[in-house]
Motif scaffolding. Structure first.
Motif, PDB file in Angstrom:
ATOM      1  N   ARG A 127       0.837  -1.206   0.000  1.00 32.77           N
ATOM      2  CA  ARG A 127       0.000   0.000   0.000  1.00 32.77           C
ATOM      3  C   ARG A 127       0.871   1.254   0.000  1.00 32.77           C
ATOM      4  NH1 ARG A 127       0.133  -2.606   4.644  1.00 32.77           N
ATOM      5  NH2 ARG A 127       0.654  -1.504   6.576  1.00 32.77           N
ATOM      6  N   THR A 128       0.343   2.285  -0.614  1.00 33.17           N
ATOM      7  CA  THR A 128       0.948   3.617  -0.587  1.00 33.17           C
ATOM      8  C   THR A 128      -0.193   4.602  -0.425  1.00 33.17           C
ATOM      9  OG1 THR A 128       0.760   3.888  -2.971  1.00 33.17           O
ATOM     10  CG2 THR A 128       2.819   2.921  -2.145  1.00 33.17           C
ATOM     11  N   THR A 129       0.159   5.803  -0.109  1.00 38.59           N
ATOM     12  CA  THR A 129      -0.891   6.814   0.019  1.00 38.59           C
ATOM     13  C   THR A 129      -0.306   8.202  -0.104  1.00 38.59           C
ATOM     14  OG1 THR A 129      -2.716   7.612   1.415  1.00 38.59           O
ATOM     15  CG2 THR A 129      -0.711   6.948   2.539  1.00 38.59           C
ATOM     16  N   GLY A 130      -1.129   9.096  -0.580  1.00 34.73           N
ATOM     17  CA  GLY A 130      -0.822  10.513  -0.527  1.00 34.73           C
ATOM     18  C   GLY A 130      -1.613  11.131   0.607  1.00 34.73           C
ATOM     19  N   VAL A 131      -1.657  12.460   0.640  1.00 36.07           N
ATOM     20  CA  VAL A 131      -2.372  13.142   1.721  1.00 36.07           C
ATOM     21  C   VAL A 131      -2.931  14.452   1.207  1.00 36.07           C
ATOM     22  CG1 VAL A 131      -0.262  14.280   2.548  1.00 36.07           C
ATOM     23  CG2 VAL A 131      -2.192  13.984   4.110  1.00 36.07           C
ATOM     24  N   CYS A 132      -4.073  14.791   1.727  1.00 33.67           N
ATOM     25  CA  CYS A 132      -4.681  16.092   1.431  1.00 33.67           C
ATOM     26  C   CYS A 132      -5.195  16.678   2.736  1.00 33.67           C
ATOM     27  CB  CYS A 132      -5.820  15.949   0.423  1.00 33.67           C
ATOM     28  SG  CYS A 132      -6.612  17.533   0.026  1.00 33.67           S
ATOM     29  N   MET A 133      -4.671  17.834   3.102  1.00 33.23           N
ATOM     30  CA  MET A 133      -5.091  18.524   4.331  1.00 33.23           C
ATOM     31  C   MET A 133      -5.587  19.908   3.931  1.00 33.23           C
ATOM     32  SD  MET A 133      -2.873  19.288   7.784  1.00 33.23           S
ATOM     33  CE  MET A 133      -1.831  20.564   7.050  1.00 33.23           C
ATOM     34  N   ARG A 134      -6.808  20.215   4.324  1.00 33.78           N
ATOM     35  CA  ARG A 134      -7.451  21.432   3.837  1.00 33.78           C
ATOM     36  C   ARG A 134      -7.848  22.351   4.999  1.00 33.78           C
ATOM     37  NH1 ARG A 134     -10.318  22.451  -0.979  1.00 33.78           N
ATOM     38  NH2 ARG A 134     -10.140  20.256  -1.596  1.00 33.78           N
ATOM     39  N   GLU A 214      -9.047  22.560  13.815  1.00 35.10           N
ATOM     40  CA  GLU A 214     -10.022  22.649  12.731  1.00 35.10           C
ATOM     41  C   GLU A 214      -9.329  22.168  11.467  1.00 35.10           C
ATOM     42  OE1 GLU A 214     -11.118  26.723  12.573  1.00 35.10           O
ATOM     43  OE2 GLU A 214     -12.009  26.759  14.581  1.00 35.10           O
ATOM     44  N   THR A 215      -9.772  21.067  10.915  1.00 34.48           N
ATOM     45  CA  THR A 215      -9.088  20.534   9.743  1.00 34.48           C
ATOM     46  C   THR A 215      -9.978  19.562   8.984  1.00 34.48           C
ATOM     47  OG1 THR A 215      -7.076  19.401   8.992  1.00 34.48           O
ATOM     48  CG2 THR A 215      -8.084  18.563  11.000  1.00 34.48           C
ATOM     49  N   THR A 216      -9.665  19.398   7.721  1.00 36.83           N
ATOM     50  CA  THR A 216     -10.206  18.321   6.906  1.00 36.83           C
ATOM     51  C   THR A 216      -9.001  17.574   6.348  1.00 36.83           C
ATOM     52  OG1 THR A 216     -12.126  19.649   6.308  1.00 36.83           O
ATOM     53  CG2 THR A 216     -11.644  17.727   4.932  1.00 36.83           C
ATOM     54  N   LEU A 217      -8.855  16.331   6.769  1.00 39.57           N
ATOM     55  CA  LEU A 217      -7.642  15.587   6.462  1.00 39.57           C
ATOM     56  C   LEU A 217      -8.004  14.174   6.014  1.00 39.57           C
ATOM     57  CD1 LEU A 217      -4.487  15.258   6.626  1.00 39.57           C
ATOM     58  CD2 LEU A 217      -4.829  14.572   9.023  1.00 39.57           C
ATOM     59  N   HIS A 218      -7.427  13.751   4.892  1.00 40.66           N
ATOM     60  CA  HIS A 218      -7.614  12.359   4.475  1.00 40.66           C
ATOM     61  C   HIS A 218      -6.412  11.907   3.671  1.00 40.66           C
ATOM     62  CE1 HIS A 218      -8.663  12.977   0.146  1.00 40.66           C
ATOM     63  NE2 HIS A 218      -9.081  14.159   0.579  1.00 40.66           N
TER      64      HIS A 218
END
Length: 1521
Positions: A127-134, A214-218
């Protein structure tokens, strides 16, 4: 090396070359350490610990990543000239031989490609993954400052907390974003305090300890909550500090990390141990650690690997955990530039080959490091002012209107943007460029790059949203083209599940089962114990020593009534000692807490597994110690000689020891900090000692405290030991009533034994009856108590387990300044009045506005300040300098024939790789080594060094060592007052201090407390304060600096070096070691001394303009010429083979030895020595003294500073005061309102005895402070000859006196009056006054005793052990536990020698003299007189004896009631104590106080001073000329 293998994409065949034609531009082959055939065989098939590659995706296309980023589509594509991101290799690309061998031609990229090939063949998915934090905002409490809290302020705290509501909710990060696809590298830049660490924690999802988030993270559509709950090991945050078990070796540390993360689906059918060992060898080879396998990791106090190697151990451990996303917080700190590049280059290779996604913060990063990154994030005061392609960042700010200085690296330029002092707008753009963080943020939000970032984030969100159609969101950037988000997430979860051991829950975050975790933790715990032989030896010695001492004191007890009480004392000492030896567990638990917390965050194992393993491993060591202790003690004292008796004794002793181990561990596990745990531990020790049942039987305790005995497991153990010893035993009465004269011929029928529970006419006392009458112990309770102890043991283990799993303490907090109350800058005062506003951590000024640049200081004023700097006229030189030390019998040379000199007005750099001997050379030159042998010449103007050398030089150490409670101004004034000549008036010295403060631009925080890192000055401010302390001394000869820029960001480093340049231009001579200098920084230096490993010279001479002279030297001797855009400092380190895995094809030391430049250096040294003046300049007599100021002046200043330090550390004084209050009330109300009965006399004796035992926790409280102050003296002040060691010792003794008198008086009042000692005393005020006076002298005694012990010990932990051992030894012989009449003659000298004999006799003699004894009913002895006689007539002659007691019913003819004591004096006589000795005792105790003062001086001299002086006798410094 990472679990990130290409999961959602494998590139097409055209994406990158095969393994036989590697992309040279994307990776540099790693050199490996030469291996023997055996080593090569063991390393064969070594594999990466990376998570597996998804073979099912191997045929899906993957576009190349290029640095030429285009925005003509909706995606960002990384650059061409960066390393290509590749994630598979064709299966036809077979490597000859074993693809996993770690031979001399080891290449990490080839290795990883071969590894992926093996994964594909075995069908293992990964498995690999990137990240998005808004739009992430992180809030903490605080406004950047605090007021100093002194001891007196604690009492005004409620008022001030209401009055000064300065703590506000502060945004640490404001509306920041992050986006990284799998396999991308992101650099995070910003000044200290900008929020870089918090940003990395946010990306990793570690935000639990902040006030609000306060965050949106996935992560590729997997939300942060799911990732933290089920896959916490996949997202790693590697902190800046190196947190490891110091006693473990490098091999053991990496082994453990690899072992607990070993997957179930391993390639090539490798066993777990094979997989683990090969992971370890790969990682250690990649980071150059194989030579440290058998070396302890160590820490600041335990010798181990070097600082740079320890940082590489931290990195290696993180790689062994196989993350898919890694956040590296300043992981290049402490690494030389070559090693730092190798680390980041390995990250680049892992990103390319395994799709590892990394976020990295790095101070003073080089350009070639920066070029390895895909994206860069720039933070300014918690606000994001850029996030985008690394190749576009520089142009973005240039187009904004700022200037990049020539040869300034891109990361330095980007960091400078957030510093108003460093950034420079273009001419004419001053009013057009942004000024505040908010302005920069606004510009960024308005830029097309930001809009592009938002589009990418939107596309990323849609791409990994399971409700979106893959076809509708597919783009050229997709690395999993054709794979839906649902499929991706299923594959991710399947991959994680396939790694877990069998029988594990699918949702478990751990890789191995709990029992496997327990097994691995057991191995580690065993290694920790075995690797700490000093601790094992100390504990074994303590147990054996105490068993011999106690056994000899109570030697060969007789089965008589005179030894009944003594038998109880033997058992009491035995169980108390074995129980309290576990007190050190508190310190051990807090020492390992950060390590467990780090591993817990990555879900390596259940914390409970470590708890249980530590308890299990403790058992065999405790078993051996208790066994030896029991055998020696039991048979020396001649306790009950039966097999059942011994084994019962042993079982209860052993179980009690184990139970108390869990008690102290449990106490530590539920407390937030070591201070509170230690305070509770001290109170617990006092409660256990009193309520075990010996000092005061539980039946005599008031109802308010009786419950304590029921929660004390030691009490149940003691009760069973007593029952085991006394049950069914008969004790012969040694003294019948009446006895003597004609009474000896009277039948025993008319006598009684004066012992509780004795029956009339019986010459023996039944042990069981004695236990019941005296202690209320019943023989049937023996095994019931065993069940209770086992129950407590199980319960306390449960507490440990639950606390470790549930509680998660953290000391996360931002940096903040602490100002003296009434001396804070106006900005702080206004902020307090307005309720708090965010302040800049560096200046203490409002961050809400400000100019592009801070107003520059007046140049004329600055020049005047520099004119005040002491100008050096002397040349310091050294020739053929070598330094040898002996380690484990092996001679090791650290410096080898080093030559050099430092001229006034020249800034000389000292450089070399890690371990080259830079700091060692500096220490030798500054006369700061106290071990080993130094040979060679060290001269000033050709003359040998004199006694004033150390005082006339300044030494800025790498560690910023200060008295943390001093302000910056006070620290500089202290240095100036004691180091500048005595002929200079104090006012003039202080004026010079103000000049130094202005030069170093420290006016804003001159009244701030230096504090500790995180609570006080930040890193740069502390470094400036350290430099200021040395400058304040006006060093006339030379200024040494050891890595003054280490740990600083590039702008702070530039500021420090620029200041050194100005000092040099003002005439100061400077020798400075430098770490990772940029080209611009390196240009500031005039000369260079370059060392390689072994302390061998590689170059010494001028650097030249733009480093021309230096570069020409290397190129003319065969080195590849330095590229025009390269950093010369990095170039020369690369040339000589510096770096963890680097090597070179020639011996550059040999090149130097044969060079013309070396001959020129030798000629210059000859000229310096020839040109020496015939006679030295005439100097004042005072200038030739070792110390600048007389001894009494030294004592005055040091004493004043000590008082300030104590007063400003309220926790120290408050804990001392509260311990005295608590102990006074506790002992007082335990022995509350003692009457005049026989047992009351004994209770008063133990009330006094326990008041003296209190000295143990009080000493443990004062020793750490003494040692902290001593460390500052030894590390910084003694080598600089600031003041004498005599001044230090006398000041340390005096500062304790007033606090001891005050707090001792508080204890006396809380203790004396509840016990009601004053009742029935004659001349109450006189006797009370004497008792108070004696107790005050006792306060002086224990404090000086504790300082004497601390003087001889290296640290507080050792001092605590030695103190407890010595104190127990001394207090045992005072006659309370074993009267001198029963003590074997061998120890009579010790009874006379121990001061507690005189302290306790003085107090008890004073408090019990002529106090009438009125026996209670259960204390009365009953006997019948012969027929026809009354009690009076029968006992008349006996009662006339001086030792006779009191007859209560003289006229009775039957049942005579006899009380064995008439007055308290008779009670004391059995202990050999007399009232008449009280003033003699007082004088003797005063004598002991003076003896302790002498002992402090003597021991301090022997262990701290003579250690230095004696080794100098062995230095063979040849003085020529």
């Amino acid at each position: 090396m990472s679990s990130s293998a290409g999961h959602f994409a494998a590139p097409s065949e055209s994406s990158y070359a095969s393994a036989n034609s590697l992309d040279d531009h994307s990776s540099r082959p790693l050199d490996v350490f030469p291996k023997t055939t055996k080593d090569q065989q063991s390393d064969a098939s070594s594999i990466s610990s990376a998570a597996t590659y998804a073979a099912r995706n191997q045929h899906q296309p993957h576009p190349q990543m290029t640095h030429e980023t285009h925005y003509d589509s909706t995606t960002y594509a990384p650059p061409v000239d960066a390393p290509t991101s590749s994630s598979s290799v064709s299966s036809v690309d077979h490597l000859s031989g074993d693809p996993f061998a770690l031979g001399e031609d080891f290449d990490l990229k080839r290795y990883l490609r071969g590894y992926k090939d093996a994964l594909q063949r075995d069908g293992i998915h990964s498995r690999t993954t990137g990240v998005c934090m808004r739009d992430t905002s992180i809030y903490g409490l605080g406004s950047g400052y605090e007021f100093l809290t002194t001891f007196i302020d604690i009492f005004a705290a409620p008022y001030r907390r209401f009055k000064e509501r300065q703590v506000v909710k502060k945004a640490i990060l404001s509306h920041t974003n992050a986006l990284a696809n799998a396999g991308e590298l992101v650099m995070v830049l910003g000044q200290p305090g900008a929020g870089c660490s918090t940003y990395l924690r946010s990306v990793a999802g570690e935000t639990d300890h902040y006030k609000d988030t306060e965050t949106t993270l996935h992560y590729d559509g997997i939300n942060a909550a799911e990732m933290r709950k089920h896959y916490p090991g996949d997202v790693l945050y590697s902190g800046e500090n190196d947190v490891h078990f110091p006693s473990l070796t490098t091999r053991e540390t990496i082994n453990f990390a690899a072992r607990v993360r070993t997957p179930r689906n391993r390639p090539c059918n490798l066993s777990r141990n094979e997989y683990m060992s090969r992971v370890r060898d790969l990682i250690a080879t990649s980071f150059g650690l194989t030579h440290t396998y058998k070396t302890k990791v160590g820490n600041d106090f335990i010798r181990g690997v070097s600082g740079g190697e320890r940082k590489r151990v931290t990195i290696s451990e993180a790689f062994a955990l196989r993350p898919t996303i890694a956040c590296w917080d300043n992981s290049t700190r402490g690494l030389d530039s070559s090693t730092a590049f190798e680390f980041v280059n390995n990250l680049r290779i892992c990103a390319d080959e395994l799709q590892l996604t990394s976020f990295v913060t790095a101070y003073q990063a080089s350009q070639k490091i920066y070029d390895l990154f895909d994206r860069v994030c720039v933070l300014y005061a918690g606000r994001q002012i850029y996030y985008g392609p690394a190749s576009k960042a520089k142009d973005y700010f240039l187009n904004m209107g700022f200037v990049c200085h020539p040869r300034e690296t891109t990361p330095d330029f980007l960091t400078a943007i957030s510093d108003p002092n460093a950034r420079q707008p273009k001419e004419g753009w001053e009013d057009r460029v942004p000024r505040t963080p908010e302005d920069f943020e606004r510009r960024w939000h308005e830029h097309p790059l930001h809009a592009q970032l938002l589009r990418e984030m939107d596309e990323y969100d849609r791409r990994w949203d399971e409700n979106s159609s893959p076809d509708s969101t597919r783009s050229s950037k997709d690395l999993n083209d054709g794979t839906s988000a649902v499929t991706k997430h299923e594959q991710y979860r399947d991959s994680a599940r396939s790694e877990k051991a069998k029988t594990m829950s699918k949702t478990s975050p751990y890789t191995v089962t709990f029992w496997m975790q327990l097994r691995y933790c057991l191995i580690r715990s065993w290694q920790r114990f075995i690797n700490d032989p000093a601790y094992i030896g100390a504990m074994a010695f303590a147990f054996m020593f105490q068993s011999l001492i106690i056994g000899s004191i109570f030697y060969n007890l007789q089965d008589t009534t005179s030894d009944m009480f003594t038998r109880g004392g033997t058992l009491f000492f035995a169980i108390l000692f074995t129980a309290l030896q576990s007190l050190s567990e508190i310190a051990n638990m807090f020492a390992q807490r950060p390590i467990i917390a780090k591993h817990r965050a990555s879900a390596l194992y259940h914390p409970a597994a470590d708890v249980i393993s530590s308890l299990i491993v403790d058992i065999p060591f405790r078993f051996i110690n208790v066994t030896v202790f029991s055998i020696i003690l039991y048979f020396l004292t001649d306790l009950r000689r039966t097999a059942g008796g011994f084994w019962t004794f042993y079982v209860f002793l052993f179980l009690s020891a184990l139970t108390m181990t869990t008690f102290f561990r449990g106490l530590a596990s539920i407390m937030p900090n070591v201070a509170s745990a230690s305070a509770l531990g001290g109170m617990g020790v006092l409660a256990i000692a009193i309520y075990t049942g010996y000092a005061i039987p539980n039946i005599n305790v008031g109802w308010w405290f009786r419950w304590i005995s029921y929660v004390d497991p030691v009490q149940f153990g003691f009760a069973s030991l007593m029952i085991n010893e006394f049950k069914a035993q008969k004790y012969q009465c040694t003294s019948m009533v009446p006895s003597g004269g004609d009474y000896d011929n009277v039948s025993s029928e008319y006598k009684v034994c004066p012992i509780t529970s004795a029956q009339p006419g019986q010459t023996t006392v039944d042990g069981s009856s004695y236990l019941y009458a005296s202690f209320n112990y019943k023989t049937r309770q023996l095994w019931r108590n065993l069940a209770i102890i086992i129950g407590y043991y199980a319960f306390l283990i449960g507490v440990n387990i639950v606390a470790s799993e549930v509680l998660n303490f953290s000391d996360l907090k931002g940096e903040y300044l602490i100002f003296r109350r009434g001396h804070a800058p106006s900005a702080v005062k206004e902020a307090v009045q307005e309720g708090g506003k965010p302040l800049d951590l560096e200046t203490g000024q409002n961050t809400q506005g400000g100019n592009v640049e801070k107003s520059p200081p007046n140049s004329e004023e600055t020049d005047k300040e520099y004119e005040t700097i002491e100008k050096s006229k002397d040349i310091f030189s050294w020739r053929d300098l070598s330094y040898d030390i002996t380690i484990k019998g092996e001679k090791r040379r650290l410096l080898s024939g080093v030559n050099g000199f430092v001229r006034p007005g020249k800034l000389t750099a000292l450089m070399g790789e890690s371990g080259a001997g830079k700091t060692t050379l500096l220490n030798v030159l500054a006369q700061r080594v106290d071990i080993g042998i130094v040979t060679g010449n060290m001269l000033v103007n050709g003359h040998p060094l004199d006694s004033t050398f150390q005082r006339r030089t300044g030494y800025v150490q790498q560690q910023d060592v200060h008295v943390s409670e001093s302000t910056v101004r006070e620290a500089l004034q202290f240095s100036a007052a004691l180091r500048q000549p005595s002929t200079v008036p104090l006012s003039e010295k202080y004026e010079y201090v103000e000049s130094v403060i202005k030069l170093l631009e420290m006016e804003a925080y001159a009244e701030a407390i230096i504090g500790t890192p995180g609570s006080g000055l930040n890193v740069e401010q502390r470094k400036r304060a350290t430099i200021g302390v040395e400058l304040a001394a006006k060093p006339a000869l030379l200024l040494f600096l050891d890595e003054p820029t280490s740990g600083l960001d590039s702008q702070s480093a530039w500021s420090i070096v620029q200041f050194l340049r100005k000092l040099t231009d003002a005439g100061q001579a400077i020798l400075c070691t430098i770490h990772q200098p940029s080209a611009v920084l390196f240009d500031q230096f005039d000369r260079l001394l370059l060392l390689q490993k072994g302390g061998k010279t590689v170059y010494f001479g001028n650097i030249g303009d733009n480093s021309r002279t230096l570069l020409n030297y290397f190129s003319s001797h065969g080195a590849t010429p330095c590229p025009p855009d390269a950093n010369p400092a990095e170039y020369i380190l690369d040339v000589i083979g510096a770096g963890a895995t680097a090597k070179t094809d020639r011996d550059w030391h040999e090149v130097w030895q044969n060079s013309d430049e070396r001959k020129e250096t030798t000629q210059e040294l000859d000229e310096i020595e020839r040109s020496k003046p015939e006679t030295k300049e005439k100097v004042n007599k005072s200038d030739t003294h070792t110390y600048a100021m007389p001894i009494w002046t030294q004592i005055r200043f040091v004493l004043l500073r000590n008082f300030q330090s104590y007063w400003r550390e309220p926790s120290l004084l408050m804990s001392k005061m509260m311990l005295n209050i608590f102990a006074g009330l506790f002992i007082g109300f335990t022995f509350y309102n003692q009457g005049t009965g026989s047992q009351n006399m004994q209770n008063k004796l133990f009330a006094v005895f326990m008041a003296t035992v209190l000295a143990v926790p009080l000493i443990n409280g004062l020793q750490p402070k003494f040692i902290d102050l001593r460390n500052v003296f030894e590390v910084r002040e003694k080598p600089s000859n600031i003041y004498s060691w005599v001044a230090f010792v006398i000041s340390a003794i005096i500062v304790e006196i007033p606090f001891n008198l005050i707090f001792g008086t508080i204890f006396f009042l809380c203790w004396f009056y509840p016990v009601k000692f004053y009742k029935n005393l004659e001349h109450t005020s006189d006797r009370t006054g004497y008792a108070w006076l004696m107790y005050m002298i006792f306060q002086m005694y224990y404090s000086t005793f504790g300082q004497a012990v601390a003087s001889a010990c290296p640290n507080a932990q050792t001092a605590s052990v030695v103190n407890s051992l010595a104190f127990t030894f001394i207090i045992t012989f005072n006659g309370v536990m074993q009267p001198i009449s029963n003590l074997i003659k061998f120890w009579h000298w010790m009874h006379s020698l121990t001061p507690f004999t005189y302290i306790i006799e003085g107090l008890l003699g004073d408090l019990l003299h002529n106090v009438p004894v009125n026996c209670k009913p259960n204390e009365i002895s009953h006997l019948n007189p012969p027929n026809g006689e009354t009690c009076q007539s029968y006992l008349k002659n006996f009662l006339q004896s001086e030792l006779a007691g009191n007859l209560l019913n003289p006229d009775a003819t039957t049942d005579c009631q006899y009380c064995r004591y008439r007055t308290g004096d008779q009670f004391l006589m059995q202990f050999g104590m007399k009232f008449d000795h009280r003033w003699r005792n007082f004088g003797i105790v005063i004598g002991y106080v003076f003896f302790n003062v002498f002992a402090v001086l003597l021991l301090f001299y022997i262990f701290r001073v003579m250690k230095i002086r004696s080794t100098r006798l062995y230095r063979k410094i040849t003085r020529t000329g």
